[in-house]
Design a protein around this motif. Structure first.
Motif, mmCIF file in Angstrom:
data_model
loop_
_atom_site.group_PDB
_atom_site.id
_atom_site.type_symbol
_atom_site.label_atom_id
_atom_site.label_comp_id
_atom_site.label_asym_id
_atom_site.label_seq_id
_atom_site.Cartn_x
_atom_site.Cartn_y
_atom_site.Cartn_z
ATOM 1 N N ASP A 53 0.629 -1.021 0.261
ATOM 2 C CA ASP A 53 0.265 0.247 -0.278
ATOM 3 C C ASP A 53 0.390 0.798 -0.163
ATOM 4 N N ARG A 75 5.760 2.913 -10.749
ATOM 5 C CA ARG A 75 4.931 3.427 -11.863
ATOM 6 C C ARG A 75 4.795 2.419 -13.449
ATOM 7 N N GLU A 78 2.201 -0.171 -12.992
ATOM 8 C CA GLU A 78 0.911 0.375 -13.241
ATOM 9 C C GLU A 78 0.355 0.241 -11.486
ATOM 10 N N ASP A 80 -1.242 0.662 -7.260
ATOM 11 C CA ASP A 80 -1.444 1.593 -7.018
ATOM 12 C C ASP A 80 -0.429 1.908 -6.114
ATOM 13 N N ARG A 82 1.670 3.707 -2.763
ATOM 14 C CA ARG A 82 1.990 4.824 -1.989
ATOM 15 C C ARG A 82 3.631 5.266 -2.255
ATOM 16 N N TRP A 169 -6.562 10.203 -5.915
ATOM 17 C CA TRP A 169 -5.231 9.427 -7.022
ATOM 18 C C TRP A 169 -4.495 10.400 -7.585
ATOM 19 N N GLN A 172 -1.624 10.195 -5.179
ATOM 20 C CA GLN A 172 -1.038 8.910 -4.504
ATOM 21 C C GLN A 172 0.043 9.039 -5.785
ATOM 22 N N LEU A 174 -0.083 8.972 -9.171
ATOM 23 C CA LEU A 174 -0.258 7.955 -10.099
ATOM 24 C C LEU A 174 -0.536 8.670 -11.653
ATOM 25 N N ALA A 178 -3.700 5.022 -14.590
ATOM 26 C CA ALA A 178 -4.217 4.554 -14.133
ATOM 27 C C ALA A 178 -5.463 4.933 -13.327
ATOM 28 N N HIS A 182 -9.393 3.390 -11.976
ATOM 29 C CA HIS A 182 -9.647 3.711 -10.900
ATOM 30 C C HIS A 182 -11.848 4.088 -11.185
ATOM 31 N N ILE A 240 -9.343 -0.760 -4.916
ATOM 32 C CA ILE A 240 -8.544 -0.881 -3.962
ATOM 33 C C ILE A 240 -8.164 -0.961 -1.959
#
Length: 242
Positions: A53, A75, A78, A80, A82, A169, A172, A174, A178, A182, A240
């Motif tokens: 996470d 990245r 892809e 998630d 953080r 997002w 985060q 992303l 991505a 989401h 997620i």
């Protein structure tokens, strides 16, 4: 609500620093499962073991690959995860490069006290963006002891519903693809609608500046599972779990 405990990765080549971070993280998130790695290669193995996470990534590893390389790997896949960067340096150019690559925070390891470092961790776990003072500028937000002043919320700036979900997002780290996945929308909608809308609200023109503003104002951005859609009941978390 959360249906599993946080899984946190610490990528740091100094054992004593890892041990200190583990202790501080356990104070802030006692139920978290903490994975450790001392190298880029070991961190890749940890990534195969569990869905991470939050990853705290030391930029200056002793090996050929750096924490920034690992951020790029996150990245490219892809994921998630953080990513919060760790470094003994607070050079603005380095911080900005990390933000451009998809980091959502940057903690300087040689902070003057464990108490301040712990508050930096708390800022991360509360959903805010932590950046060094020299990046967010004079008068910017920095973690302070609790006060009676109400925290700044995204809603107080007029950001709600799907725009609030998009802001989460973005914070985060992303990329647009991505974020679109989401939110169940087209990538072009993120790029042409939600991002320009957020840029106008924060009076910025790029993502890095948006993150700096979120950090400077100490804004808490809620997870999507607690973001209500416009005119409706709370929406389910889009893909997620935390």
């Amino acid at each position: 609500m959360s249906d599993r405990n946080l899984i946190i990765l610490i990528l740091e080549d100094q054992g004593l620093v890892r041990a200190g971070m583990r202790e501080l993280i356990q104070i802030s998130e006692p139920q978290a499962r903490i994975l450790e790695a001392s190298s880029y290669e070991e961190a890749l193995v940890r990534l195969e073991e569990a869905r991470v996470d939050i990853a705290f990534l030391d930029i200056d590893l002793k090996g050929a690959r750096s924490g920034l390389d690992f951020l790029r790997q996150l990245r490219e896949r892809e994921l998630d995860t953080r990513a919060i960067m760790l470094s003994g340096r607070s050079d603005k150019d380095v911080v900005m490069e990390c933000l451009r690559e998809g980091a959502s925070g940057y903690i300087v390891k040689d902070m003057e006290s464990d108490g301040l470092f712990r508050r930096a961790l708390d800022t991360v776990f509360q959903g805010s963006v932590f950046l060094p003072a020299n990046v967010i500028g004079r008068g910017g937000f920095s973690p302070t002891p609790p006060s009676t002043q109400a925290p700044v919320t995204a809603e107080s700036l007029g950001i709600s519903g799907r725009a609030l979900e998009a802001l989460y997002w973005v914070c985060q780290g992303l990329p647009n693809k991505a974020i679109a996945r989401h939110m169940g929308i087209e990538e072009g909608t993120v790029r042409k609608d939600y991002l320009p809308r957020l840029f106008r609200i924060f009076k910025v023109v790029r993502r890095t500046e948006l993150l700096i503003e979120v950090s400077r104002r100490g804004i808490h951005v809620p997870r999507p599972d607690s973001v209500p859609p416009e005119g409706g009941a709370p929406a389910p978390a889009p893909g997620i779990r935390h």
